[in-house]
Scaffold this motif. Structure first.
Motif, PDB file in Angstrom:
ATOM      1  N   SER A 457      16.472  25.595   3.826  1.00  0.00           N
ATOM      2  CA  SER A 457      16.927  23.956   3.428  1.00  0.00           C
ATOM      3  C   SER A 457      18.575  24.155   3.018  1.00  0.00           C
ATOM      4  CB  SER A 457      15.947  23.932   2.455  1.00  0.00           C
ATOM      5  OG  SER A 457      16.151  24.922   1.250  1.00  0.00           O
ATOM      6  N   TRP A 458      18.848  23.509   3.058  1.00  0.00           N
ATOM      7  CA  TRP A 458      20.310  22.781   2.416  1.00  0.00           C
ATOM      8  C   TRP A 458      20.466  21.672   1.814  1.00  0.00           C
ATOM      9  CZ3 TRP A 458      17.812  23.532   7.834  1.00  0.00           C
ATOM     10  CH2 TRP A 458      18.539  22.395   8.316  1.00  0.00           C
ATOM     11  N   ASN A 459      21.930  21.730   1.399  1.00  0.00           N
ATOM     12  CA  ASN A 459      22.771  20.716   1.210  1.00  0.00           C
ATOM     13  C   ASN A 459      23.914  20.564   1.485  1.00  0.00           C
ATOM     14  OD1 ASN A 459      20.478  19.630  -0.925  1.00  0.00           O
ATOM     15  ND2 ASN A 459      21.584  21.249  -2.386  1.00  0.00           N
ATOM     16  N   PRO A 460      24.729  19.410   2.906  1.00  0.00           N
ATOM     17  CA  PRO A 460      25.146  20.011   3.366  1.00  0.00           C
ATOM     18  C   PRO A 460      26.526  19.973   2.187  1.00  0.00           C
ATOM     19  CG  PRO A 460      24.072  17.504   3.798  1.00  0.00           C
ATOM     20  CD  PRO A 460      23.446  17.776   2.466  1.00  0.00           C
ATOM     21  N   PRO A 461      27.604  19.681   2.394  1.00  0.00           N
ATOM     22  CA  PRO A 461      28.876  19.905   1.492  1.00  0.00           C
ATOM     23  C   PRO A 461      29.254  19.448   1.806  1.00  0.00           C
ATOM     24  CG  PRO A 461      29.501  22.113   4.215  1.00  0.00           C
ATOM     25  CD  PRO A 461      27.308  21.080   3.675  1.00  0.00           C
ATOM     26  N   ALA A 462      30.881  18.821   0.903  1.00  0.00           N
ATOM     27  CA  ALA A 462      31.435  17.801   1.096  1.00  0.00           C
ATOM     28  C   ALA A 462      32.633  18.151   1.161  1.00  0.00           C
ATOM     29  CB  ALA A 462      31.372  17.241  -0.658  1.00  0.00           C
ATOM     30  N   ALA A 463      33.304  19.938   0.788  1.00  0.00           N
ATOM     31  CA  ALA A 463      34.534  20.593   0.780  1.00  0.00           C
ATOM     32  C   ALA A 463      34.112  21.631   1.289  1.00  0.00           C
ATOM     33  CB  ALA A 463      35.370  20.400  -0.430  1.00  0.00           C
ATOM     34  N   GLY A 464      35.591  22.279   1.990  1.00  0.00           N
ATOM     35  CA  GLY A 464      35.888  24.105   2.062  1.00  0.00           C
ATOM     36  C   GLY A 464      34.846  24.162   3.769  1.00  0.00           C
ATOM     37  N   MET A 465      34.393  25.643   3.805  1.00  0.00           N
ATOM     38  CA  MET A 465      33.860  25.861   5.070  1.00  0.00           C
ATOM     39  C   MET A 465      32.030  26.950   4.552  1.00  0.00           C
ATOM     40  SD  MET A 465      36.897  28.987   5.634  1.00  0.00           S
ATOM     41  CE  MET A 465      38.160  27.907   5.293  1.00  0.00           C
ATOM     42  N   PHE A 466      31.978  26.584   4.109  1.00  0.00           N
ATOM     43  CA  PHE A 466      30.337  27.372   4.056  1.00  0.00           C
ATOM     44  C   PHE A 466      29.568  26.456   4.321  1.00  0.00           C
ATOM     45  CE2 PHE A 466      33.833  30.454   2.304  1.00  0.00           C
ATOM     46  CZ  PHE A 466      33.783  30.915   2.937  1.00  0.00           C
ATOM     47  N   LEU A 467      28.070  26.865   4.799  1.00  0.00           N
ATOM     48  CA  LEU A 467      26.969  25.889   3.949  1.00  0.00           C
ATOM     49  C   LEU A 467      26.366  27.076   3.415  1.00  0.00           C
ATOM     50  CD1 LEU A 467      24.905  23.639   4.871  1.00  0.00           C
ATOM     51  CD2 LEU A 467      24.955  24.972   6.809  1.00  0.00           C
ATOM     52  N   TRP A 468      25.753  26.845   2.672  1.00  0.00           N
ATOM     53  CA  TRP A 468      24.483  27.509   1.488  1.00  0.00           C
ATOM     54  C   TRP A 468      23.347  27.743   2.586  1.00  0.00           C
ATOM     55  CZ3 TRP A 468      25.426  31.949  -0.600  1.00  0.00           C
ATOM     56  CH2 TRP A 468      24.412  32.391  -1.699  1.00  0.00           C
ATOM     57  N   LEU A 469      22.245  28.380   2.624  1.00  0.00           N
ATOM     58  CA  LEU A 469      21.209  28.347   3.405  1.00  0.00           C
ATOM     59  C   LEU A 469      20.190  28.920   2.056  1.00  0.00           C
ATOM     60  CD1 LEU A 469      22.002  29.112   7.106  1.00  0.00           C
ATOM     61  CD2 LEU A 469      21.787  26.418   5.904  1.00  0.00           C
ATOM     62  N   LYS A 470      19.268  28.000   2.321  1.00  0.00           N
ATOM     63  CA  LYS A 470      17.966  28.544   1.475  1.00  0.00           C
ATOM     64  C   LYS A 470      16.959  29.105   2.081  1.00  0.00           C
ATOM     65  CE  LYS A 470      15.268  28.315  -2.950  1.00  0.00           C
ATOM     66  NZ  LYS A 470      15.736  27.128  -4.844  1.00  0.00           N
ATOM     67  N   ILE A 471      16.290  29.900   1.454  1.00  0.00           N
ATOM     68  CA  ILE A 471      15.220  30.798   2.765  1.00  0.00           C
ATOM     69  C   ILE A 471      13.945  30.778   1.706  1.00  0.00           C
ATOM     70  CG2 ILE A 471      14.109  32.311   3.618  1.00  0.00           C
ATOM     71  CD1 ILE A 471      16.734  31.355   5.106  1.00  0.00           C
ATOM     72  N   ALA A 472      12.894  29.903   2.095  1.00  0.00           N
ATOM     73  CA  ALA A 472      11.294  30.546   1.404  1.00  0.00           C
ATOM     74  C   ALA A 472      11.107  31.738   1.912  1.00  0.00           C
ATOM     75  CB  ALA A 472      10.644  29.415   1.533  1.00  0.00           C
ATOM     76  N   HIS A 473      11.666  31.987   0.585  1.00  0.00           N
ATOM     77  CA  HIS A 473      10.513  33.934   1.003  1.00  0.00           C
ATOM     78  C   HIS A 473       9.286  34.127   0.350  1.00  0.00           C
ATOM     79  CE1 HIS A 473      12.695  34.045  -3.067  1.00  0.00           C
ATOM     80  NE2 HIS A 473      11.690  35.037  -3.209  1.00  0.00           N
ATOM     81  N   HIS A 474       9.011  33.415  -0.130  1.00  0.00           N
ATOM     82  CA  HIS A 474       7.643  33.072  -1.028  1.00  0.00           C
ATOM     83  C   HIS A 474       6.312  33.297   0.602  1.00  0.00           C
ATOM     84  CE1 HIS A 474       8.680  28.966  -1.004  1.00  0.00           C
ATOM     85  NE2 HIS A 474       7.237  28.752  -1.357  1.00  0.00           N
ATOM     86  N   LEU A 475       7.125  32.971   1.319  1.00  0.00           N
ATOM     87  CA  LEU A 475       6.399  32.249   2.884  1.00  0.00           C
ATOM     88  C   LEU A 475       6.451  33.149   3.267  1.00  0.00           C
ATOM     89  CD1 LEU A 475       7.297  28.582   3.869  1.00  0.00           C
ATOM     90  CD2 LEU A 475       5.835  29.453   2.414  1.00  0.00           C
TER      91      LEU A 475
END
Length: 562
Positions: A457-475
């Motif tokens: 999952s992720w949130n669309p960034p409003a600035a910068g140059m990075f995308l932060w991807l969250k991993i549902a590691h419990h799965l």
């Protein structure tokens, strides 16, 4: 008792009286330059932002960050903030450079200098430089090849009346503030964008923000101190601090970055005995397009954080390399895009106000850089802070890096000042806004297409140059038997094996002593590769995720959490 929320906090000074940037100041810059006449600044010329700012009558001076009587002993871990001296023993011990101070006499007419070791320009083996730059508003590579402007810098352009800056000056030693020519430009630019609401603010050039941060730690932090920051932060900020004996205390985050209430809670409940350190005095934050999460603090969030800083007397390090990479609002993969700013004034109004623009106390050092908006190899940036703090910063410059490369300063001056001017530079920044909007939208489209949303999952960034991807590691099938960091490494190596390098979230944790994050993240950049390569990389990462999690027809093969 739980601390009050940031909404309840009474600031020492009213931050509502912010004077927001006035785009028409660009016209004011031209008028000031006309009134001041030709800039005369030779080798190692003394300079100050005071030479180039507009009139500041009516604005108060910044608060001071020292005490008159200070014992030269290490600070007690019991020392708290009231009436404290925020300057370190090292910083207070720095005296003006004898040799740099003598440069003030070089402006005396007819003076023959046998003092400083300034080499004679005739022995510099560079006679002329030529660079080709875009002609605003035609900024693309193809347009520049066809219609770009060739700028030249000769060795004696100043003496021959062709420029205010030349190779004879740029190739020689300079002062710790940087060249007068570039100080003029960044001072004017800072006033256009930020217009600090106190009178005695100054700028000084830096060799990039990481170098500036190292020097700033030495000004404010003794060994054993803590610095506050986002719980995930710029890795080099932490790694620069650790050898100095400085630790980080991570503040919780949400999709707007640092949470004011969490910062207030940490400071209100700071236990000196448990921490073995005095209460933090410094906040390091990347407010726009935060590295690594891509989060951007809203105006209200910045006001709330500033009020917490006032309540606890915290000094704010505003690291803003991505400030001008604020993008168009994200409207989704199939929605019509938002029209770009029509002009420079609309662009400036669209930017979120800076901490410096709301700094009624003089408790902010803003760190700007040309690294992300021109080129990292220039190694030129600048700080803006109160005169007291900039003076300490310059004292450090004098006996360390001295000033950025003269060639870099000259190239930037020729392009930004002589060729583009402030209006052209803002047009360039608008073009970057649209370029990064396209890049962000491309990587988000690839994520929508290729990443399994039940895992990533992720949130669309409003600035910068990075995308932060969250991993549902419990799965993950190995979740119950594999420590989180080992599982993170396993996924990271699976991606490398698939042919894509993506940064591990644990590399960016603020707290390093045995700290194990509770969630798993990966950081992807949309700055480095072409849109086609980015899409391919995300597709590869998606395949690595599916293989690692054992996904078959969109379902987790193992029953753990499926």
């Amino acid at each position: 008792m739980a601390p009050p929320t940031a909404i309840d906090i009474e600031g020492v000074t009213d931050t509502q009286a912010i004077v927001l940037p006035n785009p028409l100041t660009i016209n004011g810059v031209s008028a000031r330059r006309t009134k001041a006449g030709k800039l005369v600044a030779g080798t190692a010329a003394f300079t100050s932002s005071d030479h180039f700012k507009s009139q500041t009558s009516g604005k108060p001076n910044a608060k001071r960050w020292d005490r008159k009587s200070v014992t030269q002993t290490p600070p007690s871990i019991h020392a708290d903030h009231p009436h404290a001296d925020y300057l370190t023993i090292e910083s207070k011990a720095r005296q003006p450079s004898s040799l740099k101070g003598a440069a003030q006499y070089l402006r005396n007419p007819g003076l023959i200098s046998l003092g400083g070791g300034l080499p004679c320009a005739e022995n510099f083996p560079i006679e002329e430089l030529a660079i080709k730059v875009p002609s605003p508003p035609h900024f693309s590579e193809q347009e520049t090849k066809v219609s770009g402007t060739v700028l030249t810098a000769g060795k004696y352009d100043v003496a021959e009346g062709r420029s205010a800056y030349d190779l004879s000056i740029a190739l020689n030693y300079g002062l710790g503030t940087g060249s007068a020519q570039m100080i003029r430009f960044v001072t004017e630019h800072t006033e256009i964008v930020c217009d600090p609401p106190y009178a005695d603010w100054h700028c000084a050039l830096t060799v990039g923000s990481t170098s500036a941060l190292d020097q700033t730690y030495r000004i404010f932090c003794e060994r054993g101190d803590y610095v506050l920051s986002e719980e995930y932060t710029f890795a080099s900020a932490v790694e620069t601090a650790l050898p100095l004996g400085i630790k980080f205390a991570g503040v919780k985050m949400d999709d707007q970055g640092l949470i004011a209430e969490s910062m207030d809670e940490i400071l209100s409940n700071w236990n000196v005995q448990e921490r073995g350190a005095r209460k933090p005095r410094v906040l390091y934050t990347v407010p726009s397009g935060q590295n690594p999460t891509g989060a951007t603090q809203s105006t209200e969030r910045r006001k709330a954080i500033y009020k917490v800083a006032q309540k606890h007397d915290i000094y704010i390090l505003e690291d803003e390399p991505y400030y001008f990479l604020q993008m168009q609002p994200y409207t989704g993969p199939n929605a019509a895009p938002v029209p770009p700013p029509e002009n420079n004034e609309a662009f400036l109004k669209a930017l979120i106000p800076t901490y410096l623009s709301m700094d009624v106390d003089g408790r902010v050092m803003r760190m700007d850089s040309f690294s992300k908006v021109i080129a990292p190899g220039t190694r030129v940036g600048w700080i803006t802070a109160s005169a007291q703090i900039v003076e300490r910063f310059v004292r450090h410059n004098e006996c360390s890096n001295q000033n950025p490369s003269g060639i870099s300063q000259l190239v930037l001056y020729k392009m930004l000042d002589e060729s583009w001017g402030h209006s052209g530079y803002l047009q360039w920044l608008i073009s970057l806004r649209l370029e990064y909007t396209r890049r962000r939208d491309a990587i988000l489209a690839a994520c929508e297409k290729f990443l399994p949303k039940e895992i990533v999952s992720w949130n669309p960034p409003a600035a910068g140059m990075f995308l932060w991807l969250k991993i549902a590691h419990h799965l993950h099938p190995s979740y119950a038997t594999t420590p989180l960091l080992d599982l993170e490494e396993k996924i990271f190596l699976a991606a490398v094996e698939r042919g894509v390098l993506i940064s591990r979230g644990s590399w960016f944790t603020a707290e390093r002593d045995g700290f194990v994050p509770q969630d798993m993240f990966f950081r992807a950049t949309f700055a480095a590769a072409t849109e086609e390569k980015m899409t391919e990389a995300i597709e590869r990462f998606g395949k690595a995720i599916r293989e690692s999690f054992g996904l078959v027809d969109g379902k987790v093969r193992n029953g753990n959490g499926a």
